[in-house]
Design an enzyme around this catalytic site. Structure first.
Site, PDB file in Angstrom:
ATOM      1  N   LYS A  15     115.808   0.801  21.672  1.00 31.83           N
ATOM      2  CA  LYS A  15     115.699   1.861  22.697  1.00 31.83           C
ATOM      3  C   LYS A  15     116.226   1.335  24.032  1.00 31.83           C
ATOM      4  O   LYS A  15     116.881   2.052  24.787  1.00 31.83           O
ATOM      5  CB  LYS A  15     114.243   2.315  22.819  1.00 31.83           C
ATOM      6  CG  LYS A  15     113.996   3.433  23.841  1.00 31.83           C
ATOM      7  CD  LYS A  15     114.122   4.821  23.239  1.00 31.83           C
ATOM      8  CE  LYS A  15     114.203   5.963  24.231  1.00 31.83           C
ATOM      9  NZ  LYS A  15     112.966   6.476  24.737  1.00 31.83           N
TER      10      LYS A  15
ATOM     11  N   SER B 202     120.194  12.329  31.979  1.00 31.07           N
ATOM     12  CA  SER B 202     119.259  11.233  31.692  1.00 31.07           C
ATOM     13  C   SER B 202     118.216  11.154  32.809  1.00 31.07           C
ATOM     14  O   SER B 202     118.433  11.667  33.917  1.00 31.07           O
ATOM     15  CB  SER B 202     120.002   9.901  31.605  1.00 31.07           C
ATOM     16  OG  SER B 202     120.320   9.450  32.903  1.00 31.07           O
TER      17      SER B 202
ATOM     18  N   ASN C 152     121.686   5.429  30.602  1.00 27.93           N
ATOM     19  CA  ASN C 152     121.038   5.806  31.863  1.00 27.93           C
ATOM     20  C   ASN C 152     121.838   5.426  33.110  1.00 27.93           C
ATOM     21  O   ASN C 152     122.144   6.302  33.926  1.00 27.93           O
ATOM     22  CB  ASN C 152     119.618   5.242  31.915  1.00 27.93           C
ATOM     23  CG  ASN C 152     118.703   5.914  30.889  1.00 27.93           C
ATOM     24  OD1 ASN C 152     119.182   6.404  29.877  1.00 27.93           O
ATOM     25  ND2 ASN C 152     117.415   5.931  31.131  1.00 27.93           N
TER      26      ASN C 152
ATOM     27  N   GLU D 130     114.330   3.404  37.187  1.00 25.20           N
ATOM     28  CA  GLU D 130     113.741   2.344  36.351  1.00 25.20           C
ATOM     29  C   GLU D 130     114.782   1.264  36.032  1.00 25.20           C
ATOM     30  O   GLU D 130     114.687   0.597  35.014  1.00 25.20           O
ATOM     31  CB  GLU D 130     113.169   2.959  35.072  1.00 25.20           C
ATOM     32  CG  GLU D 130     111.999   3.882  35.331  1.00 25.20           C
ATOM     33  CD  GLU D 130     111.336   4.394  34.052  1.00 25.20           C
ATOM     34  OE1 GLU D 130     110.156   4.106  33.809  1.00 25.20           O
ATOM     35  OE2 GLU D 130     112.021   5.103  33.301  1.00 25.20           O
TER      36      GLU D 130
END
Ligand SMILES: NC(=O)C1=CN([C@@H]2O[C@H](COP(=O)(O)OP(=O)(O)OC[C@H]3O[C@@H](n4cnc5c(N)ncnc54)[C@H](O)[C@@H]3O)[C@@H](O)[C@H]2O)C=CC1
Ligand SMILES: CC(C)(CO)C(=O)C(=O)O
Length: 318
Positions: free
Chosen positions: A197, A266, A205, A279
């Site tokens: 992932k 995203s 992203n 993030e």
């Protein structure tokens, strides 16, 4: 079961609504969303349309529950652990993106930690209303410390109530999700799933956020080569950490997710568009830092990380 959703924003509110009814759910989040849920309940739109009425609070301290599902952004995980440590929590379950959340929870909490990933999509459209933007899956597994996530032993045991044993909280969590009709699997090698992932997020992203493109465009045109390199580098670092993740498989996984979520912006693209912190540290930042530690080359992740951090430090955040 008594379940706390710690970080009831987009994803947490969706899971809170889905788990409510089958379980006794408390959302922990912030106003104005929490006040709206207390006053009018929680509405889900999109994939399905329904209302739920979980308990809701802005105070995450001194909570008592069988397990807490942690759905804050990666940079808020330490704060979540601090609050949860003041209560009586049976287990903490991360469904967050990025690497390092489980280690942060384990460092701050005495209870077992369960690692997880989900491909469900959610977006808070207004206070009290969450849009379920895509149906997905949930995969969980026992987290046993850095470098040993999910390794060894049978993590699929459940006790006679289907709750999982103390040594095996992951199966109890999956059973609780299934009792609420949410598909959930237990994965014995959750470490590999988290790295896969991570490779997907490392590819999609930052590239989508910087180029301002939807997921479906990431592997088309001039960004494709760099997205593929970012995924390959993540897999190279995973292997240096002893995780069996082939570079080709990582690229394929990222391409498949980009295709399946082609119309999505995203989460990082949404954050950048809204002038919010991203993030990036828990995604490209982790890949670049661990690459350095292992003497592996990860220049694309390093550059993507530097660009996003530069944006955050400069004119980016509102
Ligand atoms: N939204 C999605 O579709 C998906 C999100 N994820 C991951 O799930 C995590 C959460 O994502 P989102 O729900 O989109 O983020 P979000 O920003 O919508 O929700 C997080 C919420 O936690 C709250 N929060 C943070 N610290 C808190 C504290 N100490 N006390 C009370 N509330 C607190 C924030 O106010 C915010 O409302 C991220 O790691 C994301 O990458 C993973 C898959 C899909
Ligand atoms: C899988 C993907 C890329 C879906 O948009 C995601 O996890 C995100 O946006 O953070």
């Amino acid at each position: 079961m008594r379940i706390v959703i710690f970080g009831a924003g987009s994803l947490g509110s969706l899971f809170g609504a889905l788990l409510d009814g089958a379980h006794d759910v408390t959302l922990v989040g912030r106003d104005p969303h929490i006040s709206a849920v207390r006053e009018h309940g929680l509405r889900v739109t999109g994939v399905d349309d329904f209302e739920a009425s979980p308990a809701a609070t802005t105070d995450g301290t001194e909570l008592d529950c069988d397990f807490a599902v942690v759905t804050v952004k990666a940079y808020d995980t330490a704060g979540a652990a601090r609050d949860l440590a003041t209560g009586d929590v049976g287990a903490a379950v991360s469904l967050q993106n990025g690497l390092g959340n489980e280690a942060t929870l384990a460092a701050g909490l005495d209870c077992p930690v369960v690692a997880g990933t989900t491909s469900h999509g959610a977006m808070l459209s207004e206070p009290g209303v969450v849009e379920w933007t895509g149906r997905g899956d949930v995969v969980v597994g026992a987290w046993r410390g850095d470098g040993a996530a999910g390794e060894g032993g049978d993590v699929s045991r459940e006790d006679e109530h289907g709750r999982g044993t103390a040594a095996d909280p992951a199966s109890g969590v999956a059973a609780a999700f299934r009792a609420a009709s949410i598909g959930a699997e237990v994965e014995s090698d959750i470490g590999r799933r988290l790295w896969r992932k991570l490779a997907v997020n490392a590819a999609i992203n930052p590239v989508s956020a910087l180029a301002r493109i939807r997921n479906g465009r990431v592997f088309e045109g001039p960004t494709a080569e760099y997205a593929a390199r970012a995924a390959r580098e993540a897999a190279d670092v995973a292997r240096a950490e002893g995780v069996d993740l082939d570079a080709g498989a990582a690229v394929e996984a990222a391409q498949t997710v980009a295709r399946r979520t082609a119309d999505n912006r995203s989460s990082m693209f949404q954050d950048v568009a809204a002038g919010r912190r991203t993030e990036i540290d828990a995604v490209s930042g982790v890949v670049a830092e661990r690459a350095d530690e292992h003497g592996v080359d990860a220049p694309v992740n390093g550059l993507l990380c530097a660009l996003l951090r530069g944006w955050e430090a400069g004119e980016g955040l509102r």
